[in-house]
Motif scaffolding. Structure first.
Motif, PDB file in Angstrom:
ATOM      1  N   GLY A  34       2.797 103.313  37.647  1.00  0.00           N
ATOM      2  CA  GLY A  34       2.320 104.383  38.522  1.00  0.00           C
ATOM      3  C   GLY A  34       0.830 104.589  38.596  1.00  0.00           C
ATOM      4  N   LEU A  35       0.090 104.115  37.597  1.00  0.00           N
ATOM      5  CA  LEU A  35      -1.347 104.338  37.562  1.00  0.00           C
ATOM      6  C   LEU A  35      -2.068 103.002  37.673  1.00  0.00           C
ATOM      7  N   LEU A  36      -3.041 102.922  38.566  1.00  0.00           N
ATOM      8  CA  LEU A  36      -3.739 101.656  38.787  1.00  0.00           C
ATOM      9  C   LEU A  36      -4.365 101.114  37.508  1.00  0.00           C
ATOM     10  N   LEU A  37      -4.876 101.988  36.673  1.00  0.00           N
ATOM     11  CA  LEU A  37      -5.518 101.540  35.442  1.00  0.00           C
ATOM     12  C   LEU A  37      -4.501 101.099  34.395  1.00  0.00           C
ATOM     13  N   GLN A  85       7.036 105.689  42.462  1.00  0.00           N
ATOM     14  CA  GLN A  85       6.964 106.682  43.543  1.00  0.00           C
ATOM     15  C   GLN A  85       5.601 107.363  43.574  1.00  0.00           C
ATOM     16  N   LEU A  86       5.047 107.627  42.393  1.00  0.00           N
ATOM     17  CA  LEU A  86       3.709 108.208  42.335  1.00  0.00           C
ATOM     18  C   LEU A  86       2.689 107.257  42.950  1.00  0.00           C
ATOM     19  N   GLY A  87       2.820 105.965  42.617  1.00  0.00           N
ATOM     20  CA  GLY A  87       1.912 104.972  43.184  1.00  0.00           C
ATOM     21  C   GLY A  87       2.007 104.928  44.700  1.00  0.00           C
ATOM     22  N   HIS A  88       3.231 104.958  45.219  1.00  0.00           N
ATOM     23  CA  HIS A  88       3.430 104.956  46.672  1.00  0.00           C
ATOM     24  C   HIS A  88       2.825 106.205  47.298  1.00  0.00           C
ATOM     25  N   ASN A 142       3.004  99.234  44.546  1.00  0.00           N
ATOM     26  CA  ASN A 142       3.457 100.565  44.942  1.00  0.00           C
ATOM     27  C   ASN A 142       2.442 101.303  45.817  1.00  0.00           C
ATOM     28  N   PRO A 143       1.172 101.413  45.417  1.00  0.00           N
ATOM     29  CA  PRO A 143       0.211 102.047  46.327  1.00  0.00           C
ATOM     30  C   PRO A 143      -0.034 101.230  47.589  1.00  0.00           C
ATOM     31  N   VAL A 144       0.049  99.904  47.478  1.00  0.00           N
ATOM     32  CA  VAL A 144      -0.118  99.063  48.670  1.00  0.00           C
ATOM     33  C   VAL A 144       0.984  99.361  49.679  1.00  0.00           C
ATOM     34  N   ALA A 145       2.221  99.543  49.199  1.00  0.00           N
ATOM     35  CA  ALA A 145       3.325  99.896  50.095  1.00  0.00           C
ATOM     36  C   ALA A 145       3.051 101.221  50.791  1.00  0.00           C
ATOM     37  N   GLY A 146       2.418 102.159  50.080  1.00  0.00           N
ATOM     38  CA  GLY A 146       2.050 103.432  50.703  1.00  0.00           C
ATOM     39  C   GLY A 146       0.945 103.270  51.719  1.00  0.00           C
ATOM     40  N   VAL A 147      -0.065 102.476  51.389  1.00  0.00           N
ATOM     41  CA  VAL A 147      -1.173 102.225  52.316  1.00  0.00           C
ATOM     42  C   VAL A 147      -0.666 101.569  53.593  1.00  0.00           C
ATOM     43  N   LEU A 148       0.289 100.643  53.458  1.00  0.00           N
ATOM     44  CA  LEU A 148       0.826  99.915  54.612  1.00  0.00           C
ATOM     45  C   LEU A 148       1.952 100.688  55.299  1.00  0.00           C
ATOM     46  N   GLU A 149       2.093 101.961  54.928  1.00  0.00           N
ATOM     47  CA  GLU A 149       2.982 102.915  55.616  1.00  0.00           C
ATOM     48  C   GLU A 149       4.454 102.557  55.527  1.00  0.00           C
ATOM     49  N   MET A 150       4.883 102.031  54.376  1.00  0.00           N
ATOM     50  CA  MET A 150       6.312 101.857  54.165  1.00  0.00           C
ATOM     51  C   MET A 150       6.914 103.247  53.973  1.00  0.00           C
ATOM     52  N   PRO A 151       7.929 103.646  54.773  1.00  0.00           N
ATOM     53  CA  PRO A 151       8.509 104.995  54.672  1.00  0.00           C
ATOM     54  C   PRO A 151       8.941 105.326  53.250  1.00  0.00           C
ATOM     55  N   ALA A 152       8.680 106.548  52.820  1.00  0.00           N
ATOM     56  CA  ALA A 152       8.963 106.967  51.444  1.00  0.00           C
ATOM     57  C   ALA A 152      10.440 106.812  51.085  1.00  0.00           C
ATOM     58  N   ARG A 154      12.694 104.761  52.397  1.00  0.00           N
ATOM     59  CA  ARG A 154      13.044 103.345  52.281  1.00  0.00           C
ATOM     60  C   ARG A 154      12.462 102.762  51.000  1.00  0.00           C
ATOM     61  N   PHE A 155      11.233 103.139  50.683  1.00  0.00           N
ATOM     62  CA  PHE A 155      10.619 102.667  49.444  1.00  0.00           C
ATOM     63  C   PHE A 155      11.434 103.128  48.237  1.00  0.00           C
ATOM     64  N   PHE A 156      11.889 104.368  48.263  1.00  0.00           N
ATOM     65  CA  PHE A 156      12.646 104.914  47.143  1.00  0.00           C
ATOM     66  C   PHE A 156      13.923 104.106  46.889  1.00  0.00           C
ATOM     67  N   LEU A 157      14.630 103.728  47.959  1.00  0.00           N
ATOM     68  CA  LEU A 157      15.862 102.959  47.812  1.00  0.00           C
ATOM     69  C   LEU A 157      15.610 101.658  47.061  1.00  0.00           C
ATOM     70  N   TRP A 158      14.639 100.869  47.521  1.00  0.00           N
ATOM     71  CA  TRP A 158      14.374  99.571  46.903  1.00  0.00           C
ATOM     72  C   TRP A 158      13.660  99.723  45.574  1.00  0.00           C
ATOM     73  N   ASN A 159      12.940 100.809  45.422  1.00  0.00           N
ATOM     74  CA  ASN A 159      12.292 101.111  44.151  1.00  0.00           C
ATOM     75  C   ASN A 159      13.348 101.347  43.070  1.00  0.00           C
ATOM     76  N   VAL A 160      14.388 102.108  43.405  1.00  0.00           N
ATOM     77  CA  VAL A 160      15.464 102.382  42.446  1.00  0.00           C
ATOM     78  C   VAL A 160      16.175 101.087  42.057  1.00  0.00           C
ATOM     79  N   ILE A 161      16.516 100.278  43.048  1.00  0.00           N
ATOM     80  CA  ILE A 161      17.223  99.018  42.765  1.00  0.00           C
ATOM     81  C   ILE A 161      16.378  98.112  41.874  1.00  0.00           C
TER      82      ILE A 161
END
Length: 230
Positions: A34-37, A85-88, A142-152, A154-161
């Motif tokens: 979740g954290l870039l560092l 999810q935080l990263g997204h 995760n943050p890249v998916a948010g930057v590229l506007e992947m819907p939250a 949809r991201f959550f579904l594949w994130n869980v899997i």
């Protein structure tokens, strides 16, 4: 450079954390996803080591407290999912500003570019799942998916899997190894075991890359024929 090797060594982390090792694993997995560092923190190796040291015999041999396997099986996937999810959210909220910074000892733009290429190459769903098994890409995807506007949603579904498969698979593998290997020799098996795991996890990615290259070599022309692209 000893401090750097310590940060990458899961056994060092578990030894330092002592009685708080189980909680420490949860915190590290959250930070790494979740954290870039957190990209420099151990992920795959820590999960395998945590599974191994959930065996009382192995933990006693290393003079550390055994980790709680039930807590790990429930808590680590939750932390992995919450961290992603935080990263997204950060990527969607702050966009390119999150990455518009000069290189430093901890931040390299090449990590971001690698994650973006991964996202574009495999598509949103597969990228989010496969990235779980690729160090560094796992953190920046995760943050890249948010930057590229992947819907939250949809991201959550594949994130869980992806999170559940990644975490539970490595924990259970580690627990199995801990019950089969001589506790006095377990230290020599951790890093080679993790290397094999990472190598196996890269097989689907390698197959996909080969498939894409073959598709590009046979691009249909307007008359229906195919020609090679050089």
């Amino acid at each position: 450079m000893d401090w750097l090797w310590n940060l990458l060594d899961p056994t060092w982390w578990l030894t330092v954390l002592g009685a708080f090792a189980t909680i420490g694993v949860l915190a590290i997995i959250f930070a790494e996803t979740g954290l870039l560092l957190g990209f420099f923190l151990p992920g795959d190796s820590l999960l395998v080591a945590a599974g191994i040291f959930s065996s009382a015999a192995v933990a006693d041999g290393m003079n550390i407290e055994p980790l709680s396997m039930p807590v790990l099986l429930i808590g680590t996937p939750l932390c992995a999912i919450a961290g992603a999810q935080l990263g997204h959210f950060l990527g969607a909220r702050f966009g390119r500003k999150l990455f518009d910074k000069p290189d430093s000892r901890l931040f390299k733009r090449e990590h971001v570019l690698r994650a973006e290429e991964f996202f574009e190459k495999f598509g949103p769903a597969r990228a989010v799942i496969l990235a779980r098994f690729v160090p560094i890409v796992r953190t920046f995807m995760n943050p890249v998916a948010g930057v590229l506007e992947m819907p939250a949603k949809r991201f959550f579904l594949w994130n869980v899997i992806g999170g559940v498969v990644w975490v539970e698979g490595l924990l259970l593998l580690g627990h199995f190894l801990g019950s089969k290997v001589d506790p006095k020799q377990i230290d020599r098996y951790i890093l080679p075991g993790v290397f094999v795991i990472v190598l196996i996890s890269l097989i689907p990615i390698i197959i996909e890359v080969i498939k894409k290259r073959r598709e590009r070599k046979n691009v249909p022309t307007p008359n229906g024929k195919h020609h090679r692209v050089h």
